[in-house]
Design an enzyme around this catalytic site. Structure first.
Site, mmCIF file in Angstrom:
data_model
loop_
_atom_site.group_PDB
_atom_site.id
_atom_site.type_symbol
_atom_site.label_atom_id
_atom_site.label_comp_id
_atom_site.label_asym_id
_atom_site.label_seq_id
_atom_site.Cartn_x
_atom_site.Cartn_y
_atom_site.Cartn_z
ATOM 1 C CG HIS A 30 -1.912 0.967 1.394
ATOM 2 N ND1 HIS A 30 -1.667 2.243 1.828
ATOM 3 C CD2 HIS A 30 -3.247 0.897 1.168
ATOM 4 C CE1 HIS A 30 -2.805 2.921 1.868
ATOM 5 N NE2 HIS A 30 -3.785 2.123 1.468
ATOM 6 C CG ASP A 56 0.237 -2.692 5.951
ATOM 7 O OD1 ASP A 56 -0.762 -2.888 6.671
ATOM 8 O OD2 ASP A 56 0.209 -1.992 4.928
ATOM 9 C CB CYS A 103 -3.742 3.395 -1.509
ATOM 10 S SG CYS A 103 -4.858 4.745 -1.236
ATOM 11 C CD GLN A 131 -7.251 -4.478 3.737
ATOM 12 O OE1 GLN A 131 -8.202 -5.221 4.005
ATOM 13 N NE2 GLN A 131 -7.401 -3.199 3.474
ATOM 14 C CE LYS A 154 -7.479 -0.220 5.977
ATOM 15 N NZ LYS A 154 -8.232 0.231 4.800
#
Ligand code: PMP
Length: 420
Positions: free
Chosen positions: A137, A214, A378, A217, A240
């Site tokens: 991202h 990261d 993104c 998600q 999220k």
């Protein structure tokens, strides 16, 4: 063209998991959009919140809200207890060793910027390298470019194959004595790929290279365990994972966080201030300058409570089945090409349609009550890798159903007819 995404571990359908019952917890799902029942497939951008979160936020704001930490009065103490209680819940949820390892931030973006500023930048020298991947991202690219530009260092990028999987041998080649940090996405927002992060962390650690994951998600789709992954940093956003916006978490190993200088200066992050010298507070306050998003933190705590009682085995099996079904149904449409067909995938369906721009698809689907996202997500380097300007992305959560997938397919077929 047909797609061939298959699931690594097709899990048997469980009998106990009932998405319909869960849907009742999410009031926003029960409405009509342009005369159609809402089909919400934009969960990778922000998921909806259950009543338990919405109600706890309202209860807290009505009864217990005050500024935290320094107040001697009852409300401040109640608010502090709720906010710090949320930190304890997060620690437990992600199996961090110590509550000091949980730093409240605005979200994944701020978490990554914090690591870039306080961990990497001070020791980044001319010719040093930051390793990352093609599927990052922008929030896991730009902070590193900024740091590297300032210090004369270089961003090195590991490639991905045509299915959207990381080329591990190439990644390994990037890890050299010059690599200051390996930073990569746990689950790709644009492709759905689940990276084998535990193995990758071990591979980097063998070479003494610290790793930032990261997790924005990953955390809505699976349980994550910091001690098991053994990563040095892990970043995620509340919005999220069925919690409110404006708050997120940086997990960091205590010994690393302790050695790092603060990210921002201000109230709450100090122990003593004089004009001659300031002494910083210990963890986690050292990285939490200023009044934080108090209600957001409490709301995230409520989201964690909700997720703690979820049947995760059932949820994962259900999402895997939705992914299998969605992949199959989309593959039946000749004009559709799936972007991201990794062997191990989260329930993200990114696709392009011959002759129709994703923005037009998104707009027409919306008229049918189907909420998806169209654009570069993104992740422009991913778009460049697959030579597409943008994709349409349907991203599912445990509260989605096969009927939602059917609604997507129906609306998509209608859209294709319009453009024929
Ligand atoms: N990383 C990934 C993989 C994401 O999907 C997102 C949000 N789309 C981010 C980072 C940034 O998260 P936030 O905007 O909450 O900071």
């Amino acid at each position: 063209m047909t797609a061939t995404a298959t699931l690594a571990k097709p899990e048997p359908a469980t009998t106990g998991f009932d998405p319909e019952a869960l849907r009742a917890d999410f009031p926003a799902l029960h409405q009509e959009i342009h005369g159609h029942p809402l089909t919400f497939l934009d969960n990778a951008a922000s998921s909806q919140r259950p009543n338990a979160v919405i109600d706890e936020i309202a209860r807290f704001d009505r009864n217990d809200y005050a500024n935290i930490h320094r107040g001697v009065h009852e409300l401040s103490q109640r608010a502090t207890k709720a906010y710090e209680g949320a930190r304890d819940k997060i620690r437990q949820y992600i199996n961090a060793r110590d509550r000091k390892e949980i730093i409240f931030v605005r979200g994944t973006t701020e978490a990554i910027n914090l690591v870039a500023s306080s961990f990497v930048r001070p020791s980044l020298n001319l010719g040093d390298e930051i390793a990352l991947t093609t599927m990052e991202h922008h929030s896991n690219i730009v902070p590193w470019q900024m740091a590297c530009r300032e210090r004369g260092a270089v961003v090195r990028v590991a490639p991905i194959n045509d299915r959207g999987e990381l080329e591990l041998e190439e990644l390994e080649k990037l890890l050299t004595p010059r690599t200051k940090l390996l930073t990569l996405v746990h689950v790709s927002n644009a492709l759905g790929t689940i990276n084998p992060v535990k193995e990758i962390v071990a591979m980097a650690h063998e070479r003494g290279i610290p790793v930032l994951l990261d997790g924005a998600q990953a955390i809505p789709h699976m349980r994550v365990d910091m001690q098991d992954l053994d990563c040095d940093f892990y970043a995620f956003s509340s919005h999220k994972m069925f919690g409110p916006t404006g708050v997120g978490v940086l997990y960091g190993k205590k010994e690393l966080l302790e050695a790092m200088a603060p990210y921002q200066g201000g109230g709450d992050m100090i122990s003593v201030v004089t004009f001659e010298k300031t002494f910083y507070a210990g963890l986690p306050a050292k990285f939490e300058a200023g009044t934080p998003n108090i209600t957001g933190g409490v709301g995230l705590g409520a989201a964690i409570d909700y997720l703690e009682q979820l049947d995760w085995d059932g949820a994962v099996a259900h999402e895997n089945e939705l992914l299998r079904y969605g992949t199959e149904r989309l593959s039946e449409i000749p004009e559709v090409r799936l972007i991201g067909t990794a062997n191990r995938k989260a329930s993200v369906l990114s696709f392009v349609v011959d002759g129709v721009h994703p923005h037009d698809i998104g707009t027409i689907l919306d008229r049918e009550g189907v909420a998806v996202r169209a654009g570069h997500h993104c992740a422009q380097p991913v778009m460049q890798r697959f030579s597409v300007p943008a994709t349409t992305r349907a991203s599912l959560a445990f509260y989605n159903t096969k009927e939602d997938v059917d609604a997507l397919i129906r609306a998509l077929r209608k859209t294709i007819e319009v453009f024929k």
